[in-house]
Design a protein around this motif. Structure first.
Motif, PDB file in Angstrom:
ATOM      1  N   LYS A   1       0.844  -1.206   0.000  1.00  0.00           N
ATOM      2  CA  LYS A   1       0.000   0.000   0.000  1.00  0.00           C
ATOM      3  C   LYS A   1       0.882   1.262   0.000  1.00  0.00           C
ATOM      4  O   LYS A   1       0.611   2.218  -0.732  1.00  0.00           O
ATOM      5  CB  LYS A   1      -0.923  -0.012   1.232  1.00  0.00           C
ATOM      6  CG  LYS A   1      -1.824   1.203   1.272  1.00  0.00           C
ATOM      7  CD  LYS A   1      -3.008   1.064   2.182  1.00  0.00           C
ATOM      8  CE  LYS A   1      -3.950   2.270   2.096  1.00  0.00           C
ATOM      9  NZ  LYS A   1      -3.353   3.532   1.705  1.00  0.00           N
ATOM     10  N   THR A   2       1.940   1.227   0.821  1.00  0.00           N
ATOM     11  CA  THR A   2       2.840   2.401   0.898  1.00  0.00           C
ATOM     12  C   THR A   2       3.443   2.698  -0.475  1.00  0.00           C
ATOM     13  O   THR A   2       3.536   3.860  -0.900  1.00  0.00           O
ATOM     14  CB  THR A   2       3.961   2.125   1.927  1.00  0.00           C
ATOM     15  OG1 THR A   2       3.345   1.768   3.151  1.00  0.00           O
ATOM     16  CG2 THR A   2       4.857   3.332   2.130  1.00  0.00           C
ATOM     17  N   LEU A   3       3.843   1.639  -1.177  1.00  0.00           N
ATOM     18  CA  LEU A   3       4.447   1.839  -2.502  1.00  0.00           C
ATOM     19  C   LEU A   3       3.379   2.286  -3.510  1.00  0.00           C
ATOM     20  O   LEU A   3       3.613   3.193  -4.324  1.00  0.00           O
ATOM     21  CB  LEU A   3       5.134   0.547  -2.975  1.00  0.00           C
ATOM     22  CG  LEU A   3       6.309   0.087  -2.082  1.00  0.00           C
ATOM     23  CD1 LEU A   3       6.834  -1.270  -2.523  1.00  0.00           C
ATOM     24  CD2 LEU A   3       7.438   1.120  -2.080  1.00  0.00           C
ATOM     25  N   ALA A   4       2.213   1.691  -3.416  1.00  0.00           N
ATOM     26  CA  ALA A   4       1.133   2.050  -4.352  1.00  0.00           C
ATOM     27  C   ALA A   4       0.753   3.523  -4.180  1.00  0.00           C
ATOM     28  O   ALA A   4       0.534   4.239  -5.169  1.00  0.00           O
ATOM     29  CB  ALA A   4      -0.089   1.162  -4.104  1.00  0.00           C
ATOM     30  N   ASP A   5       0.704   4.001  -2.922  1.00  0.00           N
ATOM     31  CA  ASP A   5       0.347   5.407  -2.662  1.00  0.00           C
ATOM     32  C   ASP A   5       1.325   6.370  -3.318  1.00  0.00           C
ATOM     33  O   ASP A   5       0.999   7.526  -3.552  1.00  0.00           O
ATOM     34  CB  ASP A   5       0.333   5.681  -1.144  1.00  0.00           C
ATOM     35  CG  ASP A   5      -0.873   5.029  -0.478  1.00  0.00           C
ATOM     36  OD1 ASP A   5      -1.775   4.585  -1.204  1.00  0.00           O
ATOM     37  OD2 ASP A   5      -0.882   4.959   0.774  1.00  0.00           O
ATOM     38  N   ARG A   6       2.560   5.893  -3.548  1.00  0.00           N
ATOM     39  CA  ARG A   6       3.563   6.755  -4.224  1.00  0.00           C
ATOM     40  C   ARG A   6       3.701   6.391  -5.695  1.00  0.00           C
ATOM     41  O   ARG A   6       4.687   6.759  -6.350  1.00  0.00           O
ATOM     42  CB  ARG A   6       4.927   6.636  -3.543  1.00  0.00           C
ATOM     43  CG  ARG A   6       5.043   7.627  -2.404  1.00  0.00           C
ATOM     44  CD  ARG A   6       5.269   6.941  -1.135  1.00  0.00           C
ATOM     45  NE  ARG A   6       5.151   7.823   0.021  1.00  0.00           N
ATOM     46  CZ  ARG A   6       4.343   7.556   1.034  1.00  0.00           C
ATOM     47  NH1 ARG A   6       3.522   6.530   1.012  1.00  0.00           N
ATOM     48  NH2 ARG A   6       4.318   8.341   2.084  1.00  0.00           N
ATOM     49  N   ALA A   7       2.770   5.617  -6.209  1.00  0.00           N
ATOM     50  CA  ALA A   7       2.752   5.202  -7.626  1.00  0.00           C
ATOM     51  C   ALA A   7       4.038   4.476  -8.032  1.00  0.00           C
ATOM     52  O   ALA A   7       4.566   4.657  -9.128  1.00  0.00           O
ATOM     53  CB  ALA A   7       2.507   6.405  -8.534  1.00  0.00           C
ATOM     54  N   ILE A   8       4.552   3.661  -7.098  1.00  0.00           N
ATOM     55  CA  ILE A   8       5.765   2.882  -7.411  1.00  0.00           C
ATOM     56  C   ILE A   8       5.335   1.468  -7.820  1.00  0.00           C
ATOM     57  O   ILE A   8       4.666   0.758  -7.060  1.00  0.00           O
ATOM     58  CB  ILE A   8       6.712   2.819  -6.186  1.00  0.00           C
ATOM     59  CG1 ILE A   8       7.162   4.242  -5.799  1.00  0.00           C
ATOM     60  CG2 ILE A   8       7.909   1.912  -6.463  1.00  0.00           C
ATOM     61  CD1 ILE A   8       7.949   4.335  -4.497  1.00  0.00           C
ATOM     62  N   ASN A   9       5.741   1.080  -9.022  1.00  0.00           N
ATOM     63  CA  ASN A   9       5.323  -0.219  -9.549  1.00  0.00           C
ATOM     64  C   ASN A   9       6.211  -1.345  -9.014  1.00  0.00           C
ATOM     65  O   ASN A   9       7.431  -1.254  -9.046  1.00  0.00           O
ATOM     66  CB  ASN A   9       5.418  -0.177 -11.082  1.00  0.00           C
ATOM     67  CG  ASN A   9       4.830  -1.421 -11.710  1.00  0.00           C
ATOM     68  OD1 ASN A   9       3.848  -1.963 -11.195  1.00  0.00           O
ATOM     69  ND2 ASN A   9       5.439  -1.906 -12.778  1.00  0.00           N
ATOM     70  N   VAL A  10       5.578  -2.415  -8.501  1.00  0.00           N
ATOM     71  CA  VAL A  10       6.321  -3.568  -7.990  1.00  0.00           C
ATOM     72  C   VAL A  10       6.481  -4.585  -9.123  1.00  0.00           C
ATOM     73  O   VAL A  10       5.506  -5.038  -9.707  1.00  0.00           O
ATOM     74  CB  VAL A  10       5.555  -4.196  -6.800  1.00  0.00           C
ATOM     75  CG1 VAL A  10       6.211  -5.494  -6.360  1.00  0.00           C
ATOM     76  CG2 VAL A  10       5.482  -3.211  -5.641  1.00  0.00           C
TER      77      VAL A  10
END
Ligand code: ADP
Ligand code: ASP
Ligand code: MG
Length: 439
Positions: free
Chosen positions: A395-404
């Motif tokens: 969620k933290t990464l998604a909130d910053r639009a960082i693609n996993v």
């Protein structure tokens, strides 16, 4: 502490020690390891000599392990790469081991200048025996007899870290950062009370303090957590050094060679101590966040999906001593499958060559590679008993639009592969999200 050891002490199979006579030992026995920046120039080497002298004068029996001067190993590796990206690993070892040889001699001279008896030891002289995996060898056995004798005779052995001798009788190096492992192995072999790893930070932090000023120093960390953090990129300690410390029960302290304070005894240690889990009173849910830029992603695409594909891909890589880390397989409805995995950047050229040679067997359609990636990992023993750590990360990464791009997990770790440009942003955001920020 008084200990009497005699010839009848049995040699251990992995890290052996034997003494040539009966002797008694009442002094604290300490291994002091100094990394590259700590011995970066002659002034630093003089400062290290003064620090060693202080411990000797305090009555300790000291063995010193040194790295090459800062930047030297990179320079030597660069020479090998420039001549041939697919160079012979045994010759690479002959080249890169010279950095530590220089430092061990220089520090021995600096100690002698201060009136401290000292001599340099190269890996083959100890000897530090390794396996045959040139450029990333593992220590098979250390005979601590000669070093132990040197110490009890009041001479400080200054051991070149990072190097040993392989079964072929040639110099072998222990992988980048390997002087940490040399130090722990020496500490086990001479039965040291503690192994002090002097570096350019004053301890182990919740994340690399160079990434965020909010990183917090950890006073005590368990072997298991430190092992996991090191294995996913916290290069403050080489992974194998922690593995070995855990196995041989070596107490390891990480501390700064730039600060004034030197440990006197175990009750007032200035650095971070790596110890057994049961020596830690308060356990955090997440203990730290690590990153590794040394990642290359390889995708073998459009492979006919049938039994034996994984063996056909990873068998030749393992035969070539190439470590594979994250692995994902995805199969489409058309019966074709894609295999994506990561290796270290230094192994990319050889991995490509091996995959191209195996193309007739694997019958893949396309080989794609990407070195512009970073692996971020969250580590904590608390994950064994608490759910939701991974979802907080996503969620933290998604909130910053960082693609996993790739995910992997273990019992106490979650790792993701993301674009290299997002490394700092992701680490800082996760550090805050897990409540690790210093007050
Ligand atoms: P040395 O040359 O002394 O072996 P290294 O460069 O190998 O030193 O390791 C020390 C570096 O590790 C620090 O400068 C720091 O940037 C980095 N590091 C990464 N993760 C951590 C962490 N969790 N705690 C402390 N240092 C860390
Ligand atoms: N000099 C070697 C390296 O830079 C080993 C070490 O410093 O631990 O990787
Ligand atoms: Mg290091």
């Amino acid at each position: 502490m008084t200990e009497v050891v005699s010839l009848s002490v049995p040699c251990r199979t992995v890290f052996g020690w034997s003494y040539t006579g009966i002797m008694s030992r009442s002094a604290q026995r300490i291994v002091m390891k100094f990394g590259g920046t700590s011995v970066g120039d002659l002034d630093r080497i003089r400062a290290v000599a003064a620090r060693v002298k202080k411990q000797v004068e305090a009555g300790c029996e000291v063995a010193v392990v040194v790295s090459a001067m800062a930047g030297e190993t990179n320079r030597l590796v660069g020479f090998c790469q420039s001549l041939s990206p697919l160079h012979d690993p045994a010759e690479y070892d002959a080249v890169v081991a010279t950095g530590e040889q220089v430092t061990s001699g220089l520090l021995a001279i600096a100690l002698q200048n201060l009136g401290v008896k000292a001599r340099s030891w190269q890996g083959w002289q100890v000897p530090v025996e390794t396996d045959d995996a040139h450029s990333k060898a593992r220590i098979a056995r250390i005979d601590g007899a000669k070093l132990g004798l040197c110490m009890t005779e009041g001479v400080v052995p200054v051991i070149a870290g990072f190097q040993g001798v392989g079964p072929d009788g040639r110099i072998a190096t222990l992988g980048r950062g390997g002087s940490d492992t040399s130090a722990v192995a020496v500490a086990a072999a001479v039965k040291a009370d503690r192994c002090d790893i002097y570096t350019d930070v004053d301890g182990i932090y919740t994340t690399d303090p160079r990434i965020t000023s909010k990183a917090r120093k950890i006073d005590r960390i368990s072997y298991e957590e430190m092992l996991e953090l090191a294995s996913v990129g916290a290069k403050v300690l080489q992974t194998r050094s922690v593995e070995l410390a855990m196995k041989e029960k070596v107490r390891v302290q990480v501390l700064s060679s730039f600060a004034d304070d030197s440990p006197v005894d175990d009750s007032c240690l200035p650095g971070s101590l790596v110890v057994d889990e049961d020596e830690i009173v308060e356990q955090e849910l997440v203990s730290g966040i690590a990153y590794s830029r040394d990642e290359a992603k390889i995708s073998v695409r459009r492979i006919p999906d049938c039994p034996g594909i994984a063996a056909a891909i990873f068998g030749p890589l393992s035969d070539a001593n190439i470590n594979v880390d994250m692995i994902v397989q995805s199969t489409g409805e058309d019966g074709m499958t894609n295999m994506t995995f990561t290796t270290g950047k230094g192994d990319l050229e050889r991995t490509i060559a091996i995959m191209e040679a195996a193309r007739p067997t694997i019958q893949y359609g396309q080989l794609m590679t990407d070195s512009d990636v970073v692996k971020i990992s969250v580590v904590g023993i608390g994950m064994r008993s608490h759910a939701g750590i991974a979802s907080t990360m996503f969620k933290t990464l998604a909130d910053r639009a960082i693609n996993v791009q790739v995910i992997s997990t273990s019992e106490i770790k979650v790792s993701v592969l993301i674009g290299a440009e997002y490394a700092e942003l992701a680490i800082r955001a996760l550090h805050t999200a897990y409540g690790l920020d210093a007050a």
